[in-house]
Scaffold this motif. Structure first.
Motif, PDB file in Angstrom:
ATOM      1  N   ASP A 173      41.982 -28.854  42.213  1.00 48.49           N
ATOM      2  CA  ASP A 173      43.130 -28.431  41.389  1.00 48.49           C
ATOM      3  C   ASP A 173      44.081 -27.550  42.184  1.00 48.49           C
ATOM      4  OD1 ASP A 173      42.587 -29.716  39.083  1.00 48.49           O
ATOM      5  OD2 ASP A 173      42.000 -27.935  37.930  1.00 48.49           O
ATOM      6  N   ILE A 174      43.532 -26.610  42.919  1.00 42.61           N
ATOM      7  CA  ILE A 174      44.400 -25.715  43.699  1.00 42.61           C
ATOM      8  C   ILE A 174      44.930 -26.438  44.939  1.00 42.61           C
ATOM      9  CG2 ILE A 174      44.497 -23.541  44.998  1.00 42.61           C
ATOM     10  CD1 ILE A 174      42.656 -22.329  42.953  1.00 42.61           C
TER      11      ILE A 174
ATOM     12  N   PHE B  89      44.014 -16.175  43.461  1.00 50.56           N
ATOM     13  CA  PHE B  89      43.756 -17.301  42.531  1.00 50.56           C
ATOM     14  C   PHE B  89      42.478 -17.079  41.717  1.00 50.56           C
ATOM     15  CE2 PHE B  89      46.412 -20.317  45.245  1.00 50.56           C
ATOM     16  CZ  PHE B  89      47.344 -20.552  44.245  1.00 50.56           C
TER      17      PHE B  89
ATOM     18  N   THR C 148      45.898 -29.270  45.037  1.00 50.48           N
ATOM     19  CA  THR C 148      47.031 -30.078  44.557  1.00 50.48           C
ATOM     20  C   THR C 148      48.375 -29.373  44.727  1.00 50.48           C
ATOM     21  OG1 THR C 148      45.538 -30.945  42.888  1.00 50.48           O
ATOM     22  CG2 THR C 148      47.868 -31.420  42.581  1.00 50.48           C
ATOM     23  N   LEU C 149      48.356 -28.016  44.776  1.00 53.17           N
ATOM     24  CA  LEU C 149      49.624 -27.302  44.905  1.00 53.17           C
ATOM     25  C   LEU C 149      50.350 -27.665  46.206  1.00 53.17           C
ATOM     26  CD1 LEU C 149      48.610 -23.793  43.499  1.00 53.17           C
ATOM     27  CD2 LEU C 149      49.868 -25.613  42.334  1.00 53.17           C
ATOM     28  N   TRP C 150      49.609 -28.078  47.247  1.00 49.90           N
ATOM     29  CA  TRP C 150      50.292 -28.493  48.489  1.00 49.90           C
ATOM     30  C   TRP C 150      49.692 -29.746  49.123  1.00 49.90           C
ATOM     31  CZ3 TRP C 150      46.625 -24.732  48.334  1.00 49.90           C
ATOM     32  CH2 TRP C 150      45.581 -24.798  49.257  1.00 49.90           C
ATOM     33  N   ARG C 151      48.529 -30.170  48.666  1.00 47.40           N
ATOM     34  CA  ARG C 151      47.903 -31.370  49.208  1.00 47.40           C
ATOM     35  C   ARG C 151      48.199 -32.558  48.293  1.00 47.40           C
ATOM     36  NH1 ARG C 151      45.363 -29.620  53.425  1.00 47.40           N
ATOM     37  NH2 ARG C 151      45.362 -31.781  54.014  1.00 47.40           N
ATOM     38  N   PRO C 152      48.085 -33.807  48.734  1.00 50.68           N
ATOM     39  CA  PRO C 152      47.910 -34.204  50.133  1.00 50.68           C
ATOM     40  C   PRO C 152      49.115 -33.748  50.948  1.00 50.68           C
ATOM     41  CG  PRO C 152      47.582 -36.084  48.649  1.00 50.68           C
ATOM     42  CD  PRO C 152      48.164 -34.973  47.842  1.00 50.68           C
TER      43      PRO C 152
ATOM     44  N   ASP D  79      48.396 -37.526  44.507  1.00 47.30           N
ATOM     45  CA  ASP D  79      47.463 -36.439  44.180  1.00 47.30           C
ATOM     46  C   ASP D  79      46.050 -36.976  43.972  1.00 47.30           C
ATOM     47  OD1 ASP D  79      49.612 -34.808  44.267  1.00 47.30           O
ATOM     48  OD2 ASP D  79      49.528 -34.154  42.178  1.00 47.30           O
TER      49      ASP D  79
ATOM     50  N   LYS E  71      48.212 -32.138  34.554  1.00 45.03           N
ATOM     51  CA  LYS E  71      49.032 -32.383  35.732  1.00 45.03           C
ATOM     52  C   LYS E  71      49.970 -31.194  35.979  1.00 45.03           C
ATOM     53  CE  LYS E  71      51.481 -36.437  37.497  1.00 45.03           C
ATOM     54  NZ  LYS E  71      50.782 -36.605  38.778  1.00 45.03           N
ATOM     55  N   VAL E  72      49.983 -30.686  37.220  1.00 42.47           N
ATOM     56  CA  VAL E  72      50.891 -29.571  37.515  1.00 42.47           C
ATOM     57  C   VAL E  72      51.970 -29.945  38.525  1.00 42.47           C
ATOM     58  CG1 VAL E  72      49.167 -27.786  37.016  1.00 42.47           C
ATOM     59  CG2 VAL E  72      49.428 -28.614  39.358  1.00 42.47           C
ATOM     60  N   LYS E  73      51.839 -31.097  39.176  1.00 41.98           N
ATOM     61  CA  LYS E  73      52.817 -31.445  40.216  1.00 41.98           C
ATOM     62  C   LYS E  73      53.442 -32.791  39.887  1.00 41.98           C
ATOM     63  CE  LYS E  73      51.362 -32.456  44.378  1.00 41.98           C
ATOM     64  NZ  LYS E  73      50.744 -32.294  45.705  1.00 41.98           N
TER      65      LYS E  73
ATOM     66  N   ARG F 120      49.585 -21.828  35.728  1.00 48.56           N
ATOM     67  CA  ARG F 120      48.912 -20.552  36.001  1.00 48.56           C
ATOM     68  C   ARG F 120      49.790 -19.375  35.588  1.00 48.56           C
ATOM     69  NH1 ARG F 120      47.249 -24.155  39.746  1.00 48.56           N
ATOM     70  NH2 ARG F 120      44.993 -24.322  39.994  1.00 48.56           N
TER      71      ARG F 120
ATOM     72  N   LEU G 251      55.786 -35.633  41.465  1.00 49.90           N
ATOM     73  CA  LEU G 251      56.383 -36.087  42.727  1.00 49.90           C
ATOM     74  C   LEU G 251      57.112 -37.400  42.525  1.00 49.90           C
ATOM     75  CD1 LEU G 251      53.574 -35.480  45.376  1.00 49.90           C
ATOM     76  CD2 LEU G 251      55.694 -34.199  45.056  1.00 49.90           C
TER      77      LEU G 251
ATOM     78  N   ARG H 167      51.415 -14.048  42.406  1.00 52.49           N
ATOM     79  CA  ARG H 167      49.967 -13.897  42.231  1.00 52.49           C
ATOM     80  C   ARG H 167      49.391 -14.972  41.316  1.00 52.49           C
ATOM     81  NH1 ARG H 167      48.907  -7.303  42.603  1.00 52.49           N
ATOM     82  NH2 ARG H 167      49.838  -7.149  44.695  1.00 52.49           N
ATOM     83  N   ALA H 168      50.237 -15.601  40.511  1.00 54.39           N
ATOM     84  CA  ALA H 168      49.751 -16.690  39.647  1.00 54.39           C
ATOM     85  C   ALA H 168      49.886 -18.047  40.330  1.00 54.39           C
ATOM     86  CB  ALA H 168      50.524 -16.701  38.327  1.00 54.39           C
TER      87      ALA H 168
ATOM     88  N   PHE I 290      56.936 -28.466  39.788  1.00 59.81           N
ATOM     89  CA  PHE I 290      55.629 -28.017  39.302  1.00 59.81           C
ATOM     90  C   PHE I 290      55.713 -27.570  37.847  1.00 59.81           C
ATOM     91  CE2 PHE I 290      55.366 -27.131  43.897  1.00 59.81           C
ATOM     92  CZ  PHE I 290      54.147 -27.697  44.202  1.00 59.81           C
TER      93      PHE I 290
END
Lengths: 452, 452
Positions: free
Chosen positions: A71-72, A149, A74-78, A9, B2-4, B86, B6, B374-375, B82
C-alpha cells in the motif's frame, strides 16, 4: 520511440526475491563478536524483530510482501524505467541504455523500499522506537519517513561532519518527526568514550553504527535498523530488479550488463539479484557490475575476510570484503558509498565470480553526471552517478569494439541535496582521492582473528 | 482503496485548453507603455517569437501541443493524482481530498509545463538565447532545464536576496548550463541605474523583470521568457487540469472545489481553467479557489486596474489585480508567491466572480504542510502548502456543516529546496507578515493613468 516503461500498480511485486535460495554456496555464517561462534536468532533478538531475523537467514525463494507495505509502496512504485535515448544521442553510441529511476520516492532514493517494511515489522512486533545511523542522510531520511507512516519514534545518529555540513537532510528528518543528534554524541557510552579521546572527531559511519546498536541493545522498546549490508535489506530492495525485469519485457529487450553503484550494497542487490537469478539458472548471461569510488574501493582493493560492521566492535562478525573496521574514508561527495565493508551476499557473489566490481575517481564520475543531466534532465545523486559513469564507459567500449549492447543501470536517487558537490565540480574544486595500496596491508593486521 | 490515479503516456493531452475562447467577456486589452494604445503583435516581436504572441491573443479553444513538446512531457507526465486517504484519516474528515502532484518534473515543480514549449517555439523561430528572471528559483530552474533540452543559451537574472540566500537553486540552474547573475546586475542599464541609487538593494522580481526585458529587447538573437502571468503561460499549464479531469473520471468523482496557490497565477490556471470551462458551460458548478499569502494579498486586497508588470515600467500595461508595480513584498518563505500583480486572465475571472480568492499567514500554512507531509510522506513546497491549508480548512468546514465534499488541490512542487523554512517553522522562528490596509490606498496613487 518509446522512452518510458511503466507498470500498473497491480504489477508491484507481491513477493521479494531471496537470492540465498539460489546461491551456488550457502552464505557464510555470521559470528558472535564475543564467542566467534555462529549467531543464533536469539542473539539478534535485542536488535531486530523476529520477522526480520527470519528473513536474514531464510532460504525461501519468494518472500511475501505484506499488503500494508505494498500500500505504501504504491505512493511511488512501480518506479519508471527509461530508455536514455537523449543520452545515447549525446554519446553517439549504437548501444541501448536503460535506467530504472528510484529518485521518485518521497525521500528521493531507493532507501524507503526497505525502511517501510522494517518499520512495518517493528510495529507488528510491538516495538515503539527505532535507533539508526546515517552518513550522508539518505537512509536517515528514509527511516524518518517510515517512522512517520507507522507512528514509530525514530532516533538518528548522524555522522557529525555530515550533521554540520549537510543541514538540509537533518531538517528533512526532523520535518518527518525524527530526533537527530550528531555522532559521536553524549547519549551513548561508545559516543562518550570517543568524545573523551577526541572531542573534535568528525565521526564516521562505523562510530554512528556503534551508537545506534548500543541504544537499541539497551532499551527494550527499541530496535536497531540498518539501511544496507544485511541480507533482509538486500531482499527488500529486489523490488527494483523484479520490476525492471518486467519493464525490460515491455521494451522487448534484456540487458547484457546490469550496473549499480555499491557502498553497502543495497541498491546493487536491488537491481542485480533478480537478473543474477537468471545467470545462476543459466537461462541468461547478464554481467552484473558493482561500481564504487576509488577512495573507498572495498570490492576492488579490500580483503575478503571476517570483520566487524562498526568501529566499537559491537556488531556480529560478517565475512565480507573490507578495508578494516576502523577505516575512515576521505570526505568524498558520494557519502553513501563511504563504508569500510560490504554486504556479505554481494561479497560472496563477488568472491565466487558471479559479479564484477569497478572503481572510479569522483571527477570522472561528475563529468558523466553532467553529460547525463544535460541530456536526460534528471539531476542524479553522486552515488548513482558512479553507475552512470560505468554505463557510459560500457557504451563507448562497445562502440570501439563495433558491438551494440543493452545496458541497464539503477539511478538510485536524485541529487537535489548534493548541489554543493556539483558547484565544486563546476568550479574546479573537486579532488580525486585514491586509496593507497599500502593501506590494504595495514587493514589486514586490524582484522579480528577468527576461523572463517 | 485506490489512492493513485495514473493515465497512460498516450493520454497526455494533445491540445492545451484556451479559456479565452469561453470567457463571458473578452480579455481586457494589453496597452503599450508609451502610447497607452493596445499593443500589436509587432510591438511584442522583439520580446517573443511569433507562435507565442499568437497564443497570447488566440481565441481558438484547443491549441495543439507540438509532438516534440509531448515527447519531453513524457519524461514526467502524465503526473499522478492521489487520493489523500492518510491525510483524511489524520484529519478525521468525511470529505474526500485529492491532489495532483506536479513535483515529479525534473526541476521539481509545474514550471517545465511552460518552459519546455517556450524553449521549443523559440528554437523553431531561430532564437539562440533566452533572458529571464527568477525569484525563489523555481522558474529559472525550469527555463535552464528547457534550454538544455533545446540547446538554447539561458541567462537568468536572479533576485539578489535569493541569489545569496538560496545558492542551491542557483547551482541547479548552472548544472543545467544556464548563466545566473544576481539582480540588479551591472549587465543592464536598468540594473546599473538601480545599483547607482542603492548599491545594497536586495532586488525584487519587478527589478529582475526589467533587466531581462531590457536584455531581450536589445539583442536580436534573444527572447524574453516569463514563467507566469501571461496568457500563453496559463495556456500551457492547462495540461495539469486536463489530466486531472480524466483522473477524476477514473476515481468516479468530480470536485466540489478546485484549489491552487496563486502568485502570478500559472499553477492555479493550470489546475483550474479546465474545470472552470465546465462551470462557464453550466454543466458542472465547481468552486475555483486561489490562495495567496496574507503578506502579498494581490487578489484579496489589491486593486483591479492597469499597471506595469515590472519596476522600471518597461512592460506593457496589463489590467490586473495589483498592489502597485513598485511594491516590494516582505521576505516570506513562499518566494514564488511574492509578485505585486497577477495574471490578467485570473484577475478578470476573479473580477467577474468566476473564481474566489483567500489569503493566509505563513505560520498557519506551515502547520498544514507539517500535517500533510507526516500523513502523505511528500514534502510540499511552501507555495503549494497554501493550497494544502485551504483544502484542510475546506474539509473541516464541511465536517462542521455535516457535509461531505470532494476537494481537489494542486500540489505544484516539492519542498526539498525549502528545508530552511521548515527548520524555521519547527524552531519557532517564523513570523506572520500582514499587508497593512493603508498600503492599498498608497498603491492607488502609483498606478499609471490610463483608460481601461
Amino acid at each position: 520511440m518509446k522512452v518510458k516503461f511503466l507498470l500498473k500498480d497491480s504489477e508491484i511485486p507481491k513477493t521479494w526475491y531471496n537470492i540465498m535460495a539460489d546461491m551456488p554456496n550457502r552464505p557464510a555464517a555470521v559470528l558472535h563478536p564475543g564467542t566467534g561462534k555462529p549467531v543464533s536468532p536469539d542473539d539478534l533478538a535485542p536488535l531486530f524483530p523476529m520477522p526480520l531475523i527470519e528473513q536474514e537467514v531464510s532460504s525461501q525463494r519468494e518472500i511475501p510482501i505484506p499488503e500494508a507495505v505494498r500500500d505504501i509502496y504504491t505512493l511511488w512504485r512501480p518506479s519508471p524505467m527509461f530508455r536514455a535515448l537523449r543520452l545515447e544521442e549525446a554519446l553517439g553510441t549504437k548501444s541501448k541504455i536503460y535506467y530504472k529511476y528510484e529518485g521518485v520516492s518521497p525521500s528521493g532514493s531507493h532507501k524507503p523500499n526497505t525502511s517501510i517494511p522494517q518499520a512495518y515489522y517493528n510495529k507488528m512486533s510491538g516495538r515503539k522506537r527505532i535507533a539508526t545511523e546515517t552518513g550522508a542522510g539518505q537512509w536517515g531520511c528514509a527511516m524518518a519517513l517510515a517512522g512517520s507512516f507507522f507512528g514509530l519514534e525514530v532516533k538518528v545518529y548522524m555522522v557529525k561532519v555530515s550533521y554540520n555540513q549537510k543541514p538540509y537532510r537533518r531538517m528533512l528528518m526532523e520535518t518527518w518527526g525524527a530526533k537527530v543528534v550528531p555522532s559521536p554524541s553524549r547519549d551513548t557510552n561508545s559516543g562518550r568514550a570517543i568524545l573523551a579521546a577526541d572531542p573534535d572527531t568528525p565521526g564516521s559511519l562505523g562510530i554512528a553504527i556503534s551508537e545506534a546498536v548500543e541504544d537499541a541493545a539497551t532499551r527494550e522498546d527499541t530496535s536497531y535498523a540498518l539501511g544496507s549490508v544485511l541480507n533482509h535489506v538486500c531482499l527488500h530492495q529486489t523490488v527494483i530488479g523484479l520490476e525492471a525485469k518486467e519493464q525490460m519485457k515491455l521494451a522487448g529487450d534484456y540487458p547484457d550488463v546490469v550496473i549499480g553503484c555499491c557502498g553497502g550494497g543495497s541498491n546493487l542487490s536491488g537491481i542485480g539479484f533478480p537478473f543474477l537469478r537468471d545467470k545462476i539458472a543459466g537461462s541468461k548471461n547478464p554481467r552484473i557490475v558493482a561500481v564504487e569510488p576509488s577512495s573507498c574501493p572495498t570490492l576492488t582493493k579490500g580483503i575478503y575476510a571476517y570483520d566487524f560492521g562498526d568501529t566499537a566492535k559491537l556488531t556480529p562478525l560478517m565475512k565480507m570484503y573490507t578495508l578494516g573496521h576502523d577505516f575512515v574514508p576521505d570526505g568524498i561527495h558520494a557519502g553513501g558509498l563511504r563504508y569500510h565493508g560490504d554486504s556479505p551476499l554481494i561479497s560472496q557473489l563477488r568472491h565466487e565470480g558471479l559479479l564484477e566490481a569497478q572503481a572510479y575517481g569522483q571527477i570522472a564520475v561528475f563529468e558523466s553526471a553532467m553529460i547525463f543531466t544535460r541530456a536526460e534532465g534528471i539531476l542524479p545523486a553522486p552515488e548513482s552517478s558512479h553507475a552512470i559513469h560505468s554505463a557510459i564507459l560500457e557504451a563507448k567500449r562497445a562502440d570501439e569494439e563495433g558491438k551494440q549492447k543493452t545496458i541497464l543501470f539503477n539511478l538510485s536517487g536524485h541529487g537535489f541535496f548534493d548541489l554543493s558537490a556539483y558547484d565544486d565540480y563546476l568550479n574546479g574544486r573537486l579532488k580525486d582521492l585514491d586509496y593507497p595500496k599500502e593501506k590494504v596491508a595495514e587493514a589486514l593486521h586490524r582484522l579480528p582473528k577468527v576461523e572463517g
